[in-house]
Motif scaffolding. Structure first.
Motif, mmCIF file in Angstrom:
data_model
loop_
_atom_site.group_PDB
_atom_site.id
_atom_site.type_symbol
_atom_site.label_atom_id
_atom_site.label_comp_id
_atom_site.label_asym_id
_atom_site.label_seq_id
_atom_site.Cartn_x
_atom_site.Cartn_y
_atom_site.Cartn_z
ATOM 1 N N LEU A 469 41.262 38.258 -21.869
ATOM 2 C CA LEU A 469 40.894 38.713 -23.213
ATOM 3 C C LEU A 469 41.837 38.195 -24.287
ATOM 4 O O LEU A 469 41.887 38.744 -25.383
ATOM 5 C CB LEU A 469 40.834 40.245 -23.269
ATOM 6 N N CYS A 471 45.376 37.816 -24.493
ATOM 7 C CA CYS A 471 46.791 38.152 -24.702
ATOM 8 C C CYS A 471 47.651 36.938 -24.344
ATOM 9 O O CYS A 471 47.163 35.962 -23.778
ATOM 10 C CB CYS A 471 47.191 39.340 -23.830
ATOM 11 N N CYS A 486 48.837 42.454 -20.505
ATOM 12 C CA CYS A 486 47.735 43.342 -20.910
ATOM 13 C C CYS A 486 47.037 43.990 -19.713
ATOM 14 O O CYS A 486 46.952 45.207 -19.626
ATOM 15 C CB CYS A 486 46.757 42.581 -21.800
HETATM 16 FE FE1 FES Z 1 43.471 40.909 -19.793
HETATM 17 FE FE2 FES Z 1 45.298 38.944 -19.837
HETATM 18 S S1 FES Z 1 44.105 39.727 -21.467
HETATM 19 S S2 FES Z 1 44.681 40.168 -18.180
#
Ligand code: FES
Length: 512
Positions: A469, A471, A486
């Motif tokens: 997502l 990060c 995350c």
């Molecule tokens: Fe979900 Fe990296 S944003 S694991």
């Protein structure tokens, strides 16, 4: 902060001891077009034990593993087989009530008893040893917690004892023990079970990455190579579920890492499997290795992706071992990743009523040997339409208001914080400043890039944006990986996925 690694008497490579000297069978990827009663994704203790119960019942079963069998969490365990899952029973009584706490205990004990019986009945040379499981503390605050846990043991009728001290040569104010638990060599046990199941028809495929499921009365497991495997039932036993099924597991679990040394001590170790109540955690058990006794010293847990200098955790374990026992030699070091649910109880069972023939087992905290076996029994009972009195407790669809709401909010606020802070964090280091065998987030043409300079001076660069997502991943110097704070996805120096929920690699920027 990054710096040149000094291994300080620790093994240079992170590698668990369990495969040493073992002839682990290997298997071809899935290439044919076959139908099965059950397709299980993941060849660890959950997948192999589920396959065992179902093949024994006459079902046609296949196991798919994305890499090699027994190389995931099961291959990195400390292999305590116990119903003592840290301090849990007082908490379960508070949050779920006495009856559900009893079901949790009885499920765990039943799983432990099965492991003992299967090992003994089949005369498996898997170093099975009966030991008490002991939690100790030297903290006044935890003395109180241990008293509460002991009261919970009494309410649940658990065979237990308490003491003002332990047999360990360290300061302890109070300890509680669960009697007649076990420790073993997990791979020796599971290879026997796997071979027995193969003899009666189990099919095993390695290097076969399942990426999705098309639900239906006859479901289809879709692989990365484009194969569609038809089956009546699908079981996700892949640590982080390979299929989400609208359950949003990534928002309902967090990933923890912890560390283990296999060390030869200078002094004898007392009988028992030990765990400290307070942080930093210390987990201790013996294991026979090449005719000598080693002690597994574990602990130093933290959330995945929030620590860069992870070698320091191995150093802390070594310092503890040296101070308390005296370490002669550290033979192995390794780390592991555990998934923790909002209410500390694993998610095991059907995805939902709409996905009646798709099952999941995940979120074992650190207690995979019993929770994996509980999962295998529960899921095979559901598939075989037998009674499953523990199905409601472990249901992935449950929602336990206390403590789930609080943990859900905390977890997802934390994710939002990482998402923003990771993008804004200033990066000052440059590729030229890296030592050999060092990795770091660096600035390249004003952009944030993840760079690792290997022992020969070759640089491997990846885009640090997590493919799950978005990060920002961080360097992990003990394991040489890129870890996401995350939801715990992990990637190799080349960007390959090591742990989900991400299912796509990090973009490679360059290698030179
Ligand atoms: Fe979900 Fe990296 S944003 S694991």
């Amino acid at each position: 902060m990054n710096e040149k690694i000094d291994y300080n008497g620790l093994p240079k490579h992170s590698k668990p001891m369990w495969r040493s000297g073992l002839n682990v069978p290997s298997f071809q990827p899935y290439t044919e077009d076959e139908e099965f009663d059950v397709v299980i994704v993941g060849a660890g203790i959950t997948g192999i034990s589920t396959a065992y119960f179902l093949t024994q019942a006459g079902m046609k079963v296949a196991i798919l593993d994305a890499n090699k069998i027994l190389n995931g969490t099961t291959g990195h365990t400390t292999a305590k087989v116990t119903a003592q899952h840290d301090l849990i029973y007082d908490e379960l009584i508070q949050n779920f009530g006495l009856e559900k706490a009893r079901i949790y205990y009885e499920s765990s004990k039943d799983a432990m008893d099965f492991v003992k019986k299967y090992s003994t009945d089949n005369q498996i040379d898997c170093n099975l040893e009966i030991r008490d499981a002991i939690i100790y503390t030297n903290s006044d605050q935890y003395v109180n917690n241990l008293h509460k846990e002991l009261k919970a043991y009494d309410l649940l009728g658990i065979d237990s004892a308490s003491s003002e001290s332990t047999a360990l040569p360290l300061q302890s104010k109070f300890s509680i023990s669960m009697k007649n638990q076990a420790q073993f060599h997990p791979l020796k046990y599971l290879i026997h079970m796997l071979k027995e199941s193969i003899e009666i028809g189990l099919r095993v495929y390695e290097e076969t990455v399942a990426i999705d499921v098309e639900p239906g009365k006859i479901a289809q497991v879709i692989t990365q190579s484009g194969k569609r495997i038809k089956c009546k039932h699908v079981v996700s036993a892949s640590h982080f579920p390979f299929y989400d099924g609208m359950k949003l597991f990534f928002a309902k679990m967090h990933a923890d890492r912890s560390y283990v040394l296999a060390a030869k001590l200078k002094s004898p170790f007392p009988k028992g499997m030990y765990l400290s109540a307070e942080d930093p955690k210390r987990s201790l058990r013996t294991i026979q290795y090449n005719n000598e006794e080693l002690v597994l010293i574990g602990g130093e847990g933290h959330k995945t992706g929030v620590e860069t200098r992870t070698m320091s955790f191995y150093e802390n374990l070594k310092q503890f071992g040296d101070e308390v026992f005296g370490i002669d030699d550290v033979k192995y070091r390794w780390s592991t990743q555990d998934l923790v649910t909002l209410d500390n109880v694993p998610y095991i069972g059907r995805y939902s009523e709409n996905h009646h023939n798709i099952y999941v087992a995940t979120g074992f905290r650190k207690w995979g040997m019993t929770n994996g076996t509980v999962s295998a029994k529960l899921i095979s009972n559901l598939i075989l339409e037998k009674d499953a009195p523990n199905a409601e407790l472990f249901s992935p669809s449950r929602f336990q208001a206390n403590p789930s709401i609080k943990h859900f909010l905390m977890q997802n606020i934390d994710v939002a914080k990482h998402l923003i802070e990771g993008k804004l964090e200033p990066v000052s280091r440059k590729i030229e400043e890296l030592y050999n065998d060092e990795g770091s987030v660096v600035s390249l043409d004003g952009k944030r890039v993840g760079a690792y300079k290997d022992v020969n001076g070759k640089v491997h660069c990846v885009d640090t944006t997590c493919t799950h997502l978005g990060c920002e991943v961080e360097w992990n110097n003990g394991e040489k990986s890129w870890d996401c704070p995350c939801h715990g996805s992990r990637f190799s120096i080349y960007g390959e996925v090591l742990e989900g929920p991400a299912d796509q690699p990090l973009k490679q920027v360059f290698t030179q």
